[in-house]
Design an enzyme around this catalytic site. Structure first.
Site, PDB file in Angstrom:
ATOM      1  N   SER A  57       0.848  -1.379  -0.042  1.00  0.00           N
ATOM      2  CA  SER A  57      -0.032  -0.023  -0.027  1.00  0.00           C
ATOM      3  C   SER A  57       0.867   1.446   0.033  1.00  0.00           C
ATOM      4  O   SER A  57       0.316   2.466  -0.274  1.00  0.00           O
ATOM      5  CB  SER A  57      -0.980   0.048   1.112  1.00  0.00           C
ATOM      6  OG  SER A  57      -0.181  -0.301   2.337  1.00  0.00           O
ATOM      7  N   LYS A 124       4.360 -11.603   2.993  1.00  0.00           N
ATOM      8  CA  LYS A 124       3.052 -11.964   2.735  1.00  0.00           C
ATOM      9  C   LYS A 124       3.104 -11.934   1.272  1.00  0.00           C
ATOM     10  O   LYS A 124       3.529 -10.771   0.622  1.00  0.00           O
ATOM     11  CB  LYS A 124       2.275 -10.692   3.420  1.00  0.00           C
ATOM     12  CG  LYS A 124       0.929 -10.703   3.144  1.00  0.00           C
ATOM     13  CD  LYS A 124      -0.239  -9.674   3.843  1.00  0.00           C
ATOM     14  CE  LYS A 124      -0.062  -8.595   3.642  1.00  0.00           C
ATOM     15  NZ  LYS A 124      -0.658  -8.000   2.112  1.00  0.00           N
ATOM     16  N   GLU A 193      -9.214  -9.840   3.196  1.00  0.00           N
ATOM     17  CA  GLU A 193      -9.420  -8.410   2.766  1.00  0.00           C
ATOM     18  C   GLU A 193     -10.935  -8.391   2.170  1.00  0.00           C
ATOM     19  O   GLU A 193     -11.109  -9.168   1.130  1.00  0.00           O
ATOM     20  CB  GLU A 193      -8.392  -7.888   1.890  1.00  0.00           C
ATOM     21  CG  GLU A 193      -8.885  -6.285   1.489  1.00  0.00           C
ATOM     22  CD  GLU A 193      -7.507  -5.509   1.009  1.00  0.00           C
ATOM     23  OE1 GLU A 193      -6.539  -6.034   1.002  1.00  0.00           O
ATOM     24  OE2 GLU A 193      -7.863  -4.331   0.681  1.00  0.00           O
TER      25      GLU A 193
HETATM   26  O1  KIV Z   1      -0.439  -3.132   1.462  1.00  0.00           O
HETATM   27  C1  KIV Z   1      -1.060  -3.391   2.440  1.00  0.00           C
HETATM   28  O2  KIV Z   1      -1.453  -2.503   3.170  1.00  0.00           O
HETATM   29  C2  KIV Z   1      -2.069  -4.417   2.767  1.00  0.00           C
HETATM   30  C3  KIV Z   1      -3.313  -4.031   3.804  1.00  0.00           C
HETATM   31  C4  KIV Z   1      -4.316  -3.892   2.722  1.00  0.00           C
HETATM   32  C5  KIV Z   1      -3.545  -5.267   4.628  1.00  0.00           C
HETATM   33  O3  KIV Z   1      -1.983  -5.294   2.447  1.00  0.00           O
END
Ligand code: KIV
Length: 276
Positions: A57, A124, A193
Protein backbone atom coordinates in the site's frame (compact mmCIF):
# COMPACT_ATOMS: atom_id res chain seq x y z
CA UNK A 1 17.18 -18.49 25.80
CA UNK A 2 18.46 -16.59 22.79
CA UNK A 3 17.45 -12.93 22.66
CA UNK A 4 18.27 -10.35 20.02
CA UNK A 5 20.77 -7.83 21.39
CA UNK A 6 18.55 -4.77 21.03
CA UNK A 7 15.64 -6.59 22.68
CA UNK A 8 17.43 -7.71 25.84
CA UNK A 9 16.28 -4.74 27.89
CA UNK A 10 12.72 -4.51 26.59
CA UNK A 11 9.99 -4.58 29.25
CA UNK A 12 7.85 -6.96 27.17
CA UNK A 13 8.85 -10.02 25.15
CA UNK A 14 8.74 -9.42 21.39
CA UNK A 15 5.78 -10.91 19.54
CA UNK A 16 6.52 -13.98 17.42
CA UNK A 17 4.48 -16.59 15.56
CA UNK A 18 3.86 -18.55 18.76
CA UNK A 19 2.52 -15.41 20.47
CA UNK A 20 0.08 -14.86 17.59
CA UNK A 21 -1.09 -18.49 17.68
CA UNK A 22 -1.51 -18.31 21.46
CA UNK A 23 -3.58 -15.13 21.08
CA UNK A 24 -5.90 -16.90 18.64
CA UNK A 25 -6.21 -19.86 21.00
CA UNK A 26 -6.98 -17.54 23.94
CA UNK A 27 -9.51 -15.51 21.92
CA UNK A 28 -7.41 -12.33 22.26
CA UNK A 29 -7.74 -10.09 19.23
CA UNK A 30 -4.52 -9.30 17.32
CA UNK A 31 -4.10 -5.58 16.60
CA UNK A 32 -2.14 -4.85 13.41
CA UNK A 33 -1.28 -1.72 11.43
CA UNK A 34 0.85 -0.81 8.46
CA UNK A 35 3.90 1.45 8.88
CA UNK A 36 6.41 2.78 6.39
CA UNK A 37 8.99 4.71 8.45
CA UNK A 38 10.83 4.52 11.77
CA UNK A 39 9.00 7.36 13.55
CA UNK A 40 5.53 5.97 12.94
CA UNK A 41 6.77 2.42 13.58
CA UNK A 42 7.92 3.55 17.04
CA UNK A 43 4.51 5.12 17.80
CA UNK A 44 2.59 2.11 16.49
CA UNK A 45 4.79 -0.23 18.53
CA UNK A 46 4.42 1.87 21.68
CA UNK A 47 0.65 2.04 21.19
CA UNK A 48 0.63 -1.74 21.60
CA UNK A 49 0.14 -3.05 18.05
CA UNK A 50 1.07 -6.72 17.92
CA UNK A 51 2.02 -6.84 14.24
CA UNK A 52 3.27 -4.21 11.81
CA UNK A 53 3.01 -4.66 8.05
CA UNK A 54 5.21 -2.87 5.56
CA UNK A 55 2.49 -3.13 2.96
CA UNK A 56 2.77 -2.51 -0.74
CA UNK A 57 0.00 0.00 0.00
CA UNK A 58 3.07 2.24 0.27
CA UNK A 59 2.79 2.50 -3.51
CA UNK A 60 -0.45 4.41 -2.99
CA UNK A 61 -0.06 6.27 0.33
CA UNK A 62 3.67 7.08 0.12
CA UNK A 63 4.49 7.07 -3.59
CA UNK A 64 1.17 8.43 -4.88
CA UNK A 65 0.35 5.71 -7.39
CA UNK A 66 -3.24 4.59 -8.06
CA UNK A 67 -2.44 0.93 -7.32
CA UNK A 68 0.18 -1.22 -5.57
CA UNK A 69 1.42 -2.64 -8.89
CA UNK A 70 4.48 -0.36 -9.37
CA UNK A 71 6.06 -1.26 -5.98
CA UNK A 72 9.37 -3.13 -6.20
CA UNK A 73 11.27 -5.50 -3.92
CA UNK A 74 13.84 -2.74 -3.41
CA UNK A 75 11.09 -0.33 -2.25
CA UNK A 76 9.88 -2.83 0.36
CA UNK A 77 13.45 -3.51 1.53
CA UNK A 78 14.06 0.22 2.01
CA UNK A 79 10.89 0.75 4.07
CA UNK A 80 11.22 -2.50 6.00
CA UNK A 81 14.73 -1.65 7.17
CA UNK A 82 13.68 1.72 8.51
CA UNK A 83 10.46 0.41 10.09
CA UNK A 84 12.37 -2.35 11.87
CA UNK A 85 14.50 0.31 13.62
CA UNK A 86 11.35 1.72 15.25
CA UNK A 87 10.05 -1.61 16.53
CA UNK A 88 10.61 -3.13 19.95
CA UNK A 89 7.75 -5.55 20.59
CA UNK A 90 5.68 -5.83 17.38
CA UNK A 91 6.19 -8.58 14.80
CA UNK A 92 7.30 -7.31 11.37
CA UNK A 93 5.62 -8.66 8.23
CA UNK A 94 6.32 -7.31 4.75
CA UNK A 95 4.63 -7.62 1.39
CA UNK A 96 6.13 -9.47 -1.53
CA UNK A 97 5.41 -7.04 -4.38
CA UNK A 98 3.61 -7.71 -7.65
CA UNK A 99 5.36 -10.36 -9.80
CA UNK A 100 8.09 -11.00 -7.23
CA UNK A 101 6.87 -14.57 -6.54
CA UNK A 102 5.91 -16.08 -9.90
CA UNK A 103 8.05 -19.23 -9.45
CA UNK A 104 9.20 -21.03 -6.29
CA UNK A 105 12.85 -20.09 -6.87
CA UNK A 106 12.08 -16.42 -7.61
CA UNK A 107 9.86 -16.28 -4.50
CA UNK A 108 12.57 -17.81 -2.32
CA UNK A 109 15.24 -15.49 -3.67
CA UNK A 110 13.09 -12.40 -3.03
CA UNK A 111 11.86 -13.59 0.37
CA UNK A 112 15.48 -14.10 1.46
CA UNK A 113 16.29 -10.54 0.36
CA UNK A 114 13.30 -9.16 2.28
CA UNK A 115 14.45 -10.97 5.42
CA UNK A 116 18.21 -10.40 5.13
CA UNK A 117 18.30 -6.90 3.65
CA UNK A 118 14.92 -5.70 4.95
CA UNK A 119 15.04 -7.37 8.39
CA UNK A 120 11.51 -8.76 7.86
CA UNK A 121 10.25 -11.57 10.09
CA UNK A 122 7.50 -12.79 7.75
CA UNK A 123 6.54 -12.28 4.10
CA UNK A 124 3.02 -11.85 2.78
CA UNK A 125 1.89 -12.83 -0.68
CA UNK A 126 -1.44 -12.54 -2.44
CA UNK A 127 -3.32 -15.46 -3.91
CA UNK A 128 -5.34 -18.57 -3.38
CA UNK A 129 -4.80 -22.16 -4.48
CA UNK A 130 -2.51 -21.00 -7.30
CA UNK A 131 0.07 -20.01 -4.66
CA UNK A 132 0.11 -23.34 -2.80
CA UNK A 133 3.32 -24.44 -4.55
CA UNK A 134 5.04 -21.14 -3.68
CA UNK A 135 3.93 -21.24 -0.04
CA UNK A 136 5.11 -24.86 0.25
CA UNK A 137 8.51 -23.93 -1.14
CA UNK A 138 8.95 -20.96 1.20
CA UNK A 139 7.69 -22.91 4.22
CA UNK A 140 10.04 -25.80 3.45
CA UNK A 141 12.89 -23.28 3.78
CA UNK A 142 11.50 -22.00 7.10
CA UNK A 143 10.36 -18.68 5.68
CA UNK A 144 7.31 -17.53 7.69
CA UNK A 145 4.45 -16.80 5.27
CA UNK A 146 1.15 -14.95 5.37
CA UNK A 147 -1.28 -15.67 2.52
CA UNK A 148 -3.57 -12.77 1.53
CA UNK A 149 -7.05 -13.85 0.34
CA UNK A 150 -10.25 -12.05 -0.62
CA UNK A 151 -9.63 -8.74 -2.37
CA UNK A 152 -6.10 -8.95 -3.75
CA UNK A 153 -5.01 -5.42 -4.67
CA UNK A 154 -2.15 -6.64 -6.90
CA UNK A 155 -4.82 -8.18 -9.15
CA UNK A 156 -6.92 -5.00 -9.34
CA UNK A 157 -6.63 -4.71 -13.12
CA UNK A 158 -7.75 -8.32 -13.57
CA UNK A 159 -10.58 -8.10 -11.01
CA UNK A 160 -11.78 -4.78 -12.43
CA UNK A 161 -11.54 -2.57 -9.35
CA UNK A 162 -11.31 -2.73 -5.56
CA UNK A 163 -14.49 -4.75 -4.86
CA UNK A 164 -15.91 -6.93 -2.11
CA UNK A 165 -15.06 -10.59 -2.80
CA UNK A 166 -16.82 -13.86 -1.97
CA UNK A 167 -20.39 -12.64 -2.13
CA UNK A 168 -21.55 -15.49 -4.33
CA UNK A 169 -21.67 -19.03 -3.02
CA UNK A 170 -19.17 -20.53 -5.47
CA UNK A 171 -16.57 -17.83 -4.80
CA UNK A 172 -17.05 -18.16 -1.03
CA UNK A 173 -16.63 -21.95 -1.17
CA UNK A 174 -13.49 -21.56 -3.28
CA UNK A 175 -12.03 -19.10 -0.77
CA UNK A 176 -12.67 -21.52 2.08
CA UNK A 177 -10.97 -24.35 0.15
CA UNK A 178 -8.05 -22.07 -0.68
CA UNK A 179 -7.64 -21.06 2.97
CA UNK A 180 -7.43 -24.69 4.07
CA UNK A 181 -5.02 -25.56 1.22
CA UNK A 182 -2.75 -22.62 2.08
CA UNK A 183 -2.65 -23.60 5.75
CA UNK A 184 -1.79 -27.17 4.74
CA UNK A 185 0.95 -25.81 2.46
CA UNK A 186 2.55 -24.11 5.47
CA UNK A 187 1.07 -20.60 5.69
CA UNK A 188 1.46 -19.30 9.25
CA UNK A 189 -1.16 -16.54 9.01
CA UNK A 190 -3.98 -15.68 6.62
CA UNK A 191 -5.02 -12.14 5.79
CA UNK A 192 -8.54 -11.66 4.50
CA UNK A 193 -9.54 -8.45 2.74
CA UNK A 194 -13.03 -7.16 1.89
CA UNK A 195 -15.31 -10.13 2.35
CA UNK A 196 -18.75 -10.47 3.96
CA UNK A 197 -18.74 -10.99 7.76
CA UNK A 198 -20.10 -14.50 7.45
CA UNK A 199 -17.26 -15.58 5.16
CA UNK A 200 -14.66 -13.98 7.44
CA UNK A 201 -15.97 -16.00 10.35
CA UNK A 202 -16.17 -19.20 8.24
CA UNK A 203 -12.53 -18.87 7.11
CA UNK A 204 -11.48 -18.20 10.69
CA UNK A 205 -13.26 -21.35 11.86
CA UNK A 206 -11.89 -23.50 9.01
CA UNK A 207 -8.20 -23.03 9.86
CA UNK A 208 -6.03 -23.23 12.96
CA UNK A 209 -3.69 -20.36 12.01
CA UNK A 210 -4.58 -16.76 12.94
CA UNK A 211 -6.76 -14.91 10.41
CA UNK A 212 -6.29 -11.14 10.26
CA UNK A 213 -9.07 -9.17 8.61
CA UNK A 214 -9.40 -5.85 6.82
CA UNK A 215 -13.03 -5.35 5.94
CA UNK A 216 -13.66 -9.01 6.88
CA UNK A 217 -15.91 -8.33 9.86
CA UNK A 218 -15.56 -8.99 13.59
CA UNK A 219 -15.43 -12.80 13.42
CA UNK A 220 -11.71 -13.08 12.61
CA UNK A 221 -8.71 -13.25 14.95
CA UNK A 222 -7.43 -9.71 14.46
CA UNK A 223 -7.72 -6.52 12.45
CA UNK A 224 -5.39 -4.47 10.28
CA UNK A 225 -5.76 -1.01 8.74
CA UNK A 226 -3.58 1.15 6.55
CA UNK A 227 -1.99 3.68 8.94
CA UNK A 228 -2.66 6.73 6.79
CA UNK A 229 -6.34 5.76 6.41
CA UNK A 230 -7.03 5.39 10.14
CA UNK A 231 -5.11 8.59 10.94
CA UNK A 232 -7.26 10.56 8.48
CA UNK A 233 -4.28 11.41 6.24
CA UNK A 234 -5.57 9.66 3.10
CA UNK A 235 -7.77 12.03 1.10
CA UNK A 236 -10.85 11.23 -0.96
CA UNK A 237 -13.35 8.42 -0.63
CA UNK A 238 -12.20 5.70 1.75
CA UNK A 239 -13.33 2.08 1.92
CA UNK A 240 -16.32 1.39 4.15
CA UNK A 241 -14.19 -0.58 6.65
CA UNK A 242 -11.97 2.41 7.55
CA UNK A 243 -12.57 4.28 10.79
CA UNK A 244 -10.79 7.60 11.30
CA UNK A 245 -9.37 7.36 14.82
CA UNK A 246 -8.17 10.99 14.69
CA UNK A 247 -11.76 12.24 14.74
CA UNK A 248 -12.45 14.19 17.90
CA UNK A 249 -9.05 15.86 17.84
CA UNK A 250 -6.87 13.09 19.23
CA UNK A 251 -3.08 13.32 18.90
CA UNK A 252 -1.61 10.60 16.63
CA UNK A 253 -0.37 8.53 19.56
CA UNK A 254 -3.80 8.67 21.22
CA UNK A 255 -5.48 7.67 17.96
CA UNK A 256 -3.15 4.67 17.67
CA UNK A 257 -3.86 3.66 21.27
CA UNK A 258 -7.60 4.07 20.65
CA UNK A 259 -7.34 1.78 17.60
CA UNK A 260 -5.48 -0.94 19.54
CA UNK A 261 -8.00 -0.69 22.39
CA UNK A 262 -10.97 -0.84 19.98
CA UNK A 263 -9.57 -3.95 18.27
CA UNK A 264 -8.88 -5.64 21.60
CA UNK A 265 -12.32 -4.89 23.06
CA UNK A 266 -13.97 -5.69 19.69
CA UNK A 267 -15.69 -2.31 19.37
CA UNK A 268 -13.92 -2.01 15.99
CA UNK A 269 -15.08 -3.06 13.46
CA UNK A 270 -18.64 -1.90 14.15
CA UNK A 271 -21.55 -2.86 11.86
CA UNK A 272 -21.02 0.25 9.70
CA UNK A 273 -17.49 -1.01 8.81
CA UNK A 274 -18.71 -4.43 7.65
CA UNK A 275 -19.97 -6.08 4.46
CA UNK A 276 -22.87 -8.50 4.15
O1 KIV B 1 -0.47 -3.43 1.49
C1 KIV B 1 -1.17 -3.35 2.49
O2 KIV B 1 -1.17 -2.39 3.25
C2 KIV B 1 -2.06 -4.46 2.77
C3 KIV B 1 -3.19 -4.18 3.69
C4 KIV B 1 -4.35 -3.74 2.88
C5 KIV B 1 -3.51 -5.30 4.57
O3 KIV B 1 -1.91 -5.53 2.26
Amino acid sequence: MYKQLQQRDLPEAPVNISTLRAMKAAGEQIACLTAYDASFALLVDRAGADLVLVGDSLGMVIQGHDTTVPVTVQDIIYHSRIVRRGLGRAFLMVDMPFMSYTTPSQALENAVRLMQEGAAMMVKLEGGASQVRIVEHLASHDIPVCAHLGLRPQSVHKIGGFKVQGRDQAQAEQMLEDAVALEQAGADILLLECVPNELGQAVRDAVTVPVIGIGAGPGVDGQILVLYDMLGITQGRLPRFVRNFMQGGAAPVEALQAYVAAVKDRSYPAPEHCFS
